[in-house]
Design a protein around this motif. Structure first.
Motif, PDB file in Angstrom:
ATOM      1  N   PRO A  23     -14.088  11.598  18.926  1.00  0.00           N
ATOM      2  CA  PRO A  23     -14.815  10.626  18.093  1.00  0.00           C
ATOM      3  C   PRO A  23     -15.669   9.661  18.907  1.00  0.00           C
ATOM      4  O   PRO A  23     -16.764   9.279  18.473  1.00  0.00           O
ATOM      5  N   SER A  24     -15.194   9.270  20.082  1.00  0.00           N
ATOM      6  CA  SER A  24     -15.947   8.332  20.913  1.00  0.00           C
ATOM      7  C   SER A  24     -17.244   8.954  21.413  1.00  0.00           C
ATOM      8  O   SER A  24     -18.309   8.320  21.383  1.00  0.00           O
ATOM      9  N   VAL A  25     -17.163  10.197  21.858  1.00  0.00           N
ATOM     10  CA  VAL A  25     -18.360  10.893  22.338  1.00  0.00           C
ATOM     11  C   VAL A  25     -19.328  11.139  21.176  1.00  0.00           C
ATOM     12  O   VAL A  25     -20.545  10.952  21.313  1.00  0.00           O
ATOM     13  N   ALA A  26     -18.791  11.546  20.033  1.00  0.00           N
ATOM     14  CA  ALA A  26     -19.639  11.790  18.861  1.00  0.00           C
ATOM     15  C   ALA A  26     -20.366  10.518  18.440  1.00  0.00           C
ATOM     16  O   ALA A  26     -21.548  10.551  18.062  1.00  0.00           O
ATOM     17  N   LEU A  27     -19.677   9.388  18.520  1.00  0.00           N
ATOM     18  CA  LEU A  27     -20.300   8.114  18.165  1.00  0.00           C
ATOM     19  C   LEU A  27     -21.447   7.782  19.114  1.00  0.00           C
ATOM     20  O   LEU A  27     -22.495   7.275  18.683  1.00  0.00           O
ATOM     21  N   ALA A  28     -21.275   8.078  20.396  1.00  0.00           N
ATOM     22  CA  ALA A  28     -22.322   7.796  21.385  1.00  0.00           C
ATOM     23  C   ALA A  28     -23.606   8.546  21.046  1.00  0.00           C
ATOM     24  O   ALA A  28     -24.701   7.963  21.013  1.00  0.00           O
ATOM     25  N   TYR A  29     -23.475   9.837  20.763  1.00  0.00           N
ATOM     26  CA  TYR A  29     -24.662  10.626  20.434  1.00  0.00           C
ATOM     27  C   TYR A  29     -25.228  10.237  19.066  1.00  0.00           C
ATOM     28  O   TYR A  29     -26.447  10.286  18.857  1.00  0.00           O
ATOM     29  N   GLY A  30     -24.354   9.835  18.158  1.00  0.00           N
ATOM     30  CA  GLY A  30     -24.814   9.411  16.840  1.00  0.00           C
ATOM     31  C   GLY A  30     -25.651   8.147  16.902  1.00  0.00           C
ATOM     32  O   GLY A  30     -26.725   8.060  16.283  1.00  0.00           O
ATOM     33  N   ILE A  31     -25.175   7.147  17.644  1.00  0.00           N
ATOM     34  CA  ILE A  31     -25.917   5.889  17.761  1.00  0.00           C
ATOM     35  C   ILE A  31     -27.253   6.113  18.457  1.00  0.00           C
ATOM     36  O   ILE A  31     -28.299   5.605  18.021  1.00  0.00           O
ATOM     37  N   GLN A  32     -27.233   6.880  19.537  1.00  0.00           N
ATOM     38  CA  GLN A  32     -28.470   7.102  20.278  1.00  0.00           C
ATOM     39  C   GLN A  32     -29.501   7.880  19.458  1.00  0.00           C
ATOM     40  O   GLN A  32     -30.701   7.611  19.533  1.00  0.00           O
ATOM     41  N   THR A  33     -29.031   8.824  18.658  1.00  0.00           N
ATOM     42  CA  THR A  33     -29.952   9.557  17.790  1.00  0.00           C
ATOM     43  C   THR A  33     -30.528   8.639  16.721  1.00  0.00           C
ATOM     44  O   THR A  33     -31.727   8.697  16.405  1.00  0.00           O
ATOM     45  N   VAL A  35     -31.070   5.475  16.928  1.00  0.00           N
ATOM     46  CA  VAL A  35     -32.059   4.579  17.535  1.00  0.00           C
ATOM     47  C   VAL A  35     -33.286   5.361  17.991  1.00  0.00           C
ATOM     48  O   VAL A  35     -34.412   4.853  17.956  1.00  0.00           O
ATOM     49  N   ALA A  36     -33.074   6.604  18.400  1.00  0.00           N
ATOM     50  CA  ALA A  36     -34.180   7.420  18.908  1.00  0.00           C
ATOM     51  C   ALA A  36     -35.231   7.693  17.838  1.00  0.00           C
ATOM     52  O   ALA A  36     -36.436   7.650  18.123  1.00  0.00           O
ATOM     53  N   VAL A  37     -34.801   7.965  16.612  1.00  0.00           N
ATOM     54  CA  VAL A  37     -35.739   8.354  15.549  1.00  0.00           C
ATOM     55  C   VAL A  37     -36.820   7.292  15.315  1.00  0.00           C
ATOM     56  O   VAL A  37     -38.020   7.587  15.409  1.00  0.00           O
ATOM     57  N   PRO A  38     -36.457   6.038  15.031  1.00  0.00           N
ATOM     58  CA  PRO A  38     -37.517   5.033  14.840  1.00  0.00           C
ATOM     59  C   PRO A  38     -38.260   4.696  16.133  1.00  0.00           C
ATOM     60  O   PRO A  38     -39.447   4.353  16.096  1.00  0.00           O
ATOM     61  N   SER A  39     -37.574   4.789  17.270  1.00  0.00           N
ATOM     62  CA  SER A  39     -38.231   4.492  18.548  1.00  0.00           C
ATOM     63  C   SER A  39     -39.309   5.521  18.856  1.00  0.00           C
ATOM     64  O   SER A  39     -40.406   5.176  19.328  1.00  0.00           O
ATOM     65  N   ILE A  40     -39.012   6.782  18.581  1.00  0.00           N
ATOM     66  CA  ILE A  40     -39.994   7.848  18.799  1.00  0.00           C
ATOM     67  C   ILE A  40     -41.169   7.685  17.841  1.00  0.00           C
ATOM     68  O   ILE A  40     -42.338   7.845  18.225  1.00  0.00           O
TER      69      ILE A  40
END
Length: 330
Positions: A23-33, A35-40
């Motif tokens: 769950p911790s690793v999944a959360l890391a990729y979830g948060i970064q994704t 944030v990535a969408v609007p940033s891109i």
């Protein structure tokens, strides 16, 4: 069934380690994704470093509270957090101090660095030269966020492993000799190294900030910083960062190799198993050092300054006399 119960059931692996790690690793990729969408879309890296700090804080907090949430959901405890943290039935006092202290260490570092970098990029019109060549290409820009999620996952690995140790491992009758609530030598050594590394990084950053501000106020005309910690290492802030993660890894590994922790995590306790958890902890400072020395830290800075001042004698002298990474105090 609530969403929380669904998530807990979906990650109810047999291994206590996987029940917290996945769950911790999944959360890391979830948060970064997220944030990535609007940033891109906006082609901005303004919130890149800040989102990294948020991911550190979120993943660490999740790993810290997941064992409690699972115990609560399973009906093992009927009260709140106070009951879970209580020492009743364990035969010793504040058993959870290592989890709290190591999690706090990550939180302090992430909060300090995240706010520092956000202030810096905000003062530079929201631009970071590291992203100049990838900002306009969505796939390449996303790779940066994906890499940051990987960075968070690997760096927090020692703390996540410690936080995944079941509460029962601290009970005197659970696995023979229980994990002691008293500090081990590795606890003291690891935390001391963390404090040293954090202080080194903070001091280096503050010295550079003061130097930059003084230059803006025309109090000096120096082109590059060569005094303070910057006279001991060309990249003292990066050295401090690698050092503090080494301290966290030492403290975590010193606990995880012990037989009660091994048994509680479903590991064999053999030399191979102990080497496994030690290697997982070592992956944190090793990955940080790799990034800083080979990818985004030292190489980019060295290239930039070599291009600007490579022909100057004073710059060449500073490079020859000052170690690149590990400070020289003699």
């Amino acid at each position: 069934m609530t969403l929380l119960q669904t998530l807990l059931r979906a990650t109810a692996f047999k291994s206590p380690l996987l029940r917290t790690l996945v769950p911790s690793v999944a959360l890391a990729y979830g948060i970064q994704t997220a944030v990535a969408v609007p940033s891109i879309a906006a082609q901005t890296e303004r919130y890149y470093d800040l989102s990294g700090s948020l991911t550190y804080l979120s993943c660490t907090a999740l790993s810290l509270f997941l064992p409690y949430l699972r115990a609560k959901n399973a009906g093992t405890i009927t009260g709140g957090v106070a009951e879970y943290l209580g020492s009743k039935g364990l035969g010793q006092g504040t058993w959870w101090w290592r989890q709290a202290l190591l999690s706090a260490a990550v939180g302090i570092w992430a909060t300090r660095l995240g706010t520092y970098l956000f202030k810096r990029i905000s003062s530079d019109s929201g631009r970071d030269s590291r992203f100049d060549s990838i900002r306009g290409t969505p796939s390449k820009f996303y790779v940066a966020f994906f890499a940051q999620a990987t960075w968070v996952s690997l760096c927090t690995l020692p703390v996540v492993l410690v936080n995944s140790i079941p509460r029962s491992a601290y009970a005197a009758s659970a696995f023979g000799t229980a994990i002691s609530a008293r500090p081990y030598l590795t606890d003291i050594l690891g935390l001391a190294i963390f404090v040293f590394g954090l202080a080194f990084e903070v001091t280096a950053d503050r010295q550079k900030d003061a130097w930059v501000q003084a230059k803006k106020e025309k109090k000096h005309s120096e082109e590059f910083l060569t005094h303070g910690l910057w006279s001991k290492s060309r990249h003292p802030n990066y050295f401090g960062e690698a050092t503090l993660w080494s301290g966290i890894a030492i403290a975590a590994a010193g606990l995880l190799v012990r037989q009660p922790a091994q048994a509680a995590l479903g590991l064999s306790g053999s030399a191979a198993s102990q080497m496994l958890v030690t290697g997982m902890c070592a992956a944190s400072p090793a990955f940080v050092s790799f990034l800083l020395l080979k990818v985004s830290g030292v190489p980019l800075s060295e290239k930039k300054y070599d291009k600007r001042y490579g022909d100057r004698k004073d710059y060449k002298k500073w490079k020859e006399e000052t170690p690149m990474f590990v400070p020289k105090f003699w």
